[in-house]
Design a protein around this motif. Structure first.
Motif, mmCIF file in Angstrom:
data_model
loop_
_atom_site.group_PDB
_atom_site.id
_atom_site.type_symbol
_atom_site.label_atom_id
_atom_site.label_comp_id
_atom_site.label_asym_id
_atom_site.label_seq_id
_atom_site.Cartn_x
_atom_site.Cartn_y
_atom_site.Cartn_z
ATOM 1 N N VAL A 308 26.108 -24.147 -11.338
ATOM 2 C CA VAL A 308 25.172 -23.718 -10.292
ATOM 3 C C VAL A 308 23.730 -23.963 -10.729
ATOM 4 C CG1 VAL A 308 24.307 -21.730 -8.996
ATOM 5 C CG2 VAL A 308 26.765 -22.022 -9.334
ATOM 6 N N ILE A 309 23.432 -23.718 -12.007
ATOM 7 C CA ILE A 309 22.062 -23.825 -12.511
ATOM 8 C C ILE A 309 21.612 -25.273 -12.661
ATOM 9 C CG2 ILE A 309 20.586 -23.372 -14.514
ATOM 10 C CD1 ILE A 309 22.084 -20.789 -14.956
ATOM 11 N N VAL A 310 22.509 -26.153 -13.127
ATOM 12 C CA VAL A 310 22.131 -27.526 -13.476
ATOM 13 C C VAL A 310 21.413 -28.273 -12.354
ATOM 14 C CG1 VAL A 310 23.092 -29.813 -13.995
ATOM 15 C CG2 VAL A 310 23.760 -27.839 -15.360
ATOM 16 N N PRO A 311 21.898 -28.245 -11.096
ATOM 17 C CA PRO A 311 21.169 -28.982 -10.040
ATOM 18 C C PRO A 311 19.719 -28.541 -9.888
ATOM 19 C CG PRO A 311 23.342 -28.345 -9.265
ATOM 20 C CD PRO A 311 23.137 -27.650 -10.565
ATOM 21 N N PHE A 312 19.459 -27.254 -10.038
ATOM 22 C CA PHE A 312 18.081 -26.766 -9.926
ATOM 23 C C PHE A 312 17.232 -27.262 -11.088
ATOM 24 C CE2 PHE A 312 20.624 -23.610 -7.596
ATOM 25 C CZ PHE A 312 19.958 -23.623 -6.384
ATOM 26 N N LEU A 313 17.812 -27.301 -12.286
ATOM 27 C CA LEU A 313 17.077 -27.808 -13.435
ATOM 28 C C LEU A 313 16.761 -29.289 -13.273
ATOM 29 C CD1 LEU A 313 18.981 -26.059 -16.377
ATOM 30 C CD2 LEU A 313 16.816 -25.398 -15.332
ATOM 31 N N ILE A 314 17.730 -30.051 -12.792
ATOM 32 C CA ILE A 314 17.506 -31.482 -12.564
ATOM 33 C C ILE A 314 16.390 -31.682 -11.539
ATOM 34 C CG2 ILE A 314 18.534 -33.591 -11.628
ATOM 35 C CD1 ILE A 314 21.214 -32.664 -12.814
ATOM 36 N N TYR A 315 16.427 -30.888 -10.475
ATOM 37 C CA TYR A 315 15.388 -30.992 -9.447
ATOM 38 C C TYR A 315 14.010 -30.668 -10.030
ATOM 39 C CZ TYR A 315 12.699 -29.999 -5.221
ATOM 40 O OH TYR A 315 11.723 -29.985 -4.256
ATOM 41 N N GLN A 316 13.937 -29.628 -10.861
ATOM 42 C CA GLN A 316 12.657 -29.253 -11.458
ATOM 43 C C GLN A 316 12.136 -30.354 -12.368
ATOM 44 O OE1 GLN A 316 12.713 -25.861 -14.091
ATOM 45 N NE2 GLN A 316 10.614 -25.315 -13.572
ATOM 46 N N ILE A 317 13.019 -30.952 -13.172
ATOM 47 C CA ILE A 317 12.604 -32.033 -14.073
ATOM 48 C C ILE A 317 12.086 -33.222 -13.273
ATOM 49 C CG2 ILE A 317 13.450 -33.738 -15.731
ATOM 50 C CD1 ILE A 317 15.387 -31.550 -16.728
ATOM 51 N N ARG A 318 12.761 -33.557 -12.184
ATOM 52 C CA ARG A 318 12.312 -34.661 -11.339
ATOM 53 C C ARG A 318 10.948 -34.375 -10.719
ATOM 54 N NH1 ARG A 318 17.786 -36.656 -8.068
ATOM 55 N NH2 ARG A 318 18.781 -37.674 -9.861
ATOM 56 N N GLN A 319 10.740 -33.124 -10.336
ATOM 57 C CA GLN A 319 9.445 -32.753 -9.768
ATOM 58 C C GLN A 319 8.332 -32.884 -10.803
ATOM 59 O OE1 GLN A 319 8.573 -31.997 -6.560
ATOM 60 N NE2 GLN A 319 10.646 -32.658 -6.106
ATOM 61 N N PHE A 320 8.624 -32.453 -12.041
ATOM 62 C CA PHE A 320 7.635 -32.585 -13.110
ATOM 63 C C PHE A 320 7.291 -34.055 -13.346
ATOM 64 C CE2 PHE A 320 8.895 -28.313 -15.070
ATOM 65 C CZ PHE A 320 7.783 -27.694 -14.517
ATOM 66 N N ARG A 321 8.319 -34.899 -13.370
ATOM 67 C CA ARG A 321 8.077 -36.325 -13.582
ATOM 68 C C ARG A 321 7.295 -36.940 -12.436
ATOM 69 N NH1 ARG A 321 14.013 -38.297 -15.914
ATOM 70 N NH2 ARG A 321 13.796 -37.382 -17.992
ATOM 71 N N ALA A 322 7.598 -36.517 -11.228
ATOM 72 C CA ALA A 322 6.854 -37.029 -10.064
ATOM 73 C C ALA A 322 5.387 -36.601 -10.125
ATOM 74 C CB ALA A 322 7.508 -36.529 -8.774
ATOM 75 N N GLU A 323 5.151 -35.351 -10.553
ATOM 76 C CA GLU A 323 3.781 -34.863 -10.687
ATOM 77 C C GLU A 323 3.022 -35.635 -11.750
ATOM 78 O OE1 GLU A 323 2.006 -32.548 -9.070
ATOM 79 O OE2 GLU A 323 3.622 -32.245 -7.624
ATOM 80 N N GLU A 324 3.702 -35.887 -12.883
ATOM 81 C CA GLU A 324 3.047 -36.643 -13.957
ATOM 82 C C GLU A 324 2.760 -38.076 -13.524
ATOM 83 O OE1 GLU A 324 1.967 -35.660 -16.902
ATOM 84 O OE2 GLU A 324 2.492 -33.597 -16.395
ATOM 85 N N ALA A 325 3.683 -38.681 -12.783
ATOM 86 C CA ALA A 325 3.495 -40.051 -12.336
ATOM 87 C C ALA A 325 2.346 -40.156 -11.326
ATOM 88 C CB ALA A 325 4.779 -40.590 -11.720
ATOM 89 N N ALA A 326 2.136 -39.098 -10.562
ATOM 90 C CA ALA A 326 1.091 -39.113 -9.541
ATOM 91 C C ALA A 326 -0.308 -38.937 -10.119
ATOM 92 C CB ALA A 326 1.362 -38.029 -8.504
ATOM 93 N N ARG A 327 -0.382 -38.464 -11.369
ATOM 94 C CA ARG A 327 -1.713 -38.224 -11.974
ATOM 95 C C ARG A 327 -2.330 -39.521 -12.485
ATOM 96 N NH1 ARG A 327 -0.542 -32.648 -15.463
ATOM 97 N NH2 ARG A 327 -0.161 -31.326 -13.638
#
Length: 327
Positions: A308-327
């Motif tokens: 149950v937890i893993v999909p949320f963690l994957i989503y959070q990691i992807r969001q962090f990477r997207a934020e870093e890529a946008a900077r």
């Protein structure tokens, strides 16, 4: 009590001293090498203890738990998927999963809503009022879950109608001409589960407020002033400018609270012990392992919890990477 404090002090001192000695020895050993190999090896030498600790305390237990989830109650024989099929076909476990889903949906959402509301309103106060209000809202986070339940029992408590009501809700309810209600023993419409969620929202709203307040203060004032000059109202500015710019923080807070919800045990354990239809997955694990003595079922519950937890963690990691890529 004295022995407990002494043991804690010894553990802290020995732990810190042990870490200092370990890294000192590793540093001295790497200094014995020539300069070039030393530069290549030293970073790996210093991160090796951390990786070893992660492997010992996280990776190994994960695979061991996964193996035990396919074993019988005392982990002496493999039984395949029987633990999973037995759990997922059990009406009690289905109720537990549904309750957990409600906690996942409601607690992080309302924690963010109240945290965002409080942060926005508190930022409009004078500095002294802002500090005092934020401190008061943050205080519940410093209270243990058991202490929080004890406080809310003073609100939810019910006694016979012939006695003076000591619970705030029942005092109001009886004053309106009704009979007292045992709120925590009332499973109708999941009332008792929702009332338990209120306790966790009360403690987590302060955490959400602190992070969201910092994020709101980080929104460029030039952008806000430009929007006001263009005639945008405060509501439009908040939802069209502020919210999009603190989106990453909102996601982080939501997932952090969500993971805390999935690990929640003590609130339900102290309040109802999972009875009256209030059981959740973390408490169900405890009951399977320590009450029913079924290590296989307990391990299967942990694996389900991790899934149950893993999909949320994957989503959070992807969001962090997207934020870093946008900077």
């Amino acid at each position: 009590m004295t022995i407990t404090i002494l043991n804690a002090i010894i553990a802290v001192v020995c732990g810190v001293a042990g870490a200092v000695v370990l890294f000192y020895v590793l540093n001295k050993l790497t200094e014995l090498l020539p300069s070039k190999p030393q530069e290549l090896i030293k970073p790996y030498v210093f991160i090796l203890p951390a990786f070893a600790a992660l492997g010992l305390f996280l990776v190994y237990p994960f695979f061991q738990t996964l193996v035990y989830s396919f074993a019988n109650a005392d982990s002496t024989a493999f039984i395949g998927l029987e633990n999973y099929t037995r759990l997922l076909s059990s009406p009690n476990f289905q109720t537990t999963l549904f309750n957990t889903f409600l906690w996942i949906l409601i607690v992080p959402t309302f924690s963010i809503v109240f945290g965002l509301l409080i942060a926005t309103l508190a930022d409009r106060l004078r500095p002294t009022g802002e500090k005092v209000s934020k401190t008061l809202i943050f205080l519940p986070l410093a209270i243990s879950a058991v202490g929080s339940v004890a406080i809310f029992r003073l609100i939810y408590n019910a006694v016979p109608a012939t006695q003076n009501q000591t619970g705030l809700l029942n005092a109001i309810w009886v004053a309106l001409g009704n009979e007292p209600v045992a709120f925590l023993q009332t499973p109708d419409f999941k009332l008792n589960s929702f009332l338990l969620m209120v306790i966790l929202v009360w403690t987590q709203a302060g955490f959400a407020m602190v992070l969201l307040s910092a994020a709101i203060k980080g929104v460029p004032t030039d952008t806000l002033e430009a929007a006001r000059i263009d005639g945008a109202g405060e509501g439009k500015i908040f939802f069209s400018i502020v919210i999009p710019q603190i989106r990453a923080t909102l996601i982080t807070v939501f997932i952090t609270v969500l993971i805390g919800v999935l690990k929640t045990f003590d609130v339900v354990y102290v309040a109802t012990n999972g009875g009256f239809g209030t059981n959740i997955i973390a408490l169900n694990f405890y009951q399977a392992l320590y009450v029913q003595r079924d290590a296989g079922a307990a391990a299967a519950i942990v694996v389900i919890l991790m899934l149950v937890i893993v999909p949320f963690l994957i989503y959070q990691i992807r969001q962090f990477r997207a934020e870093e890529a946008a900077r």
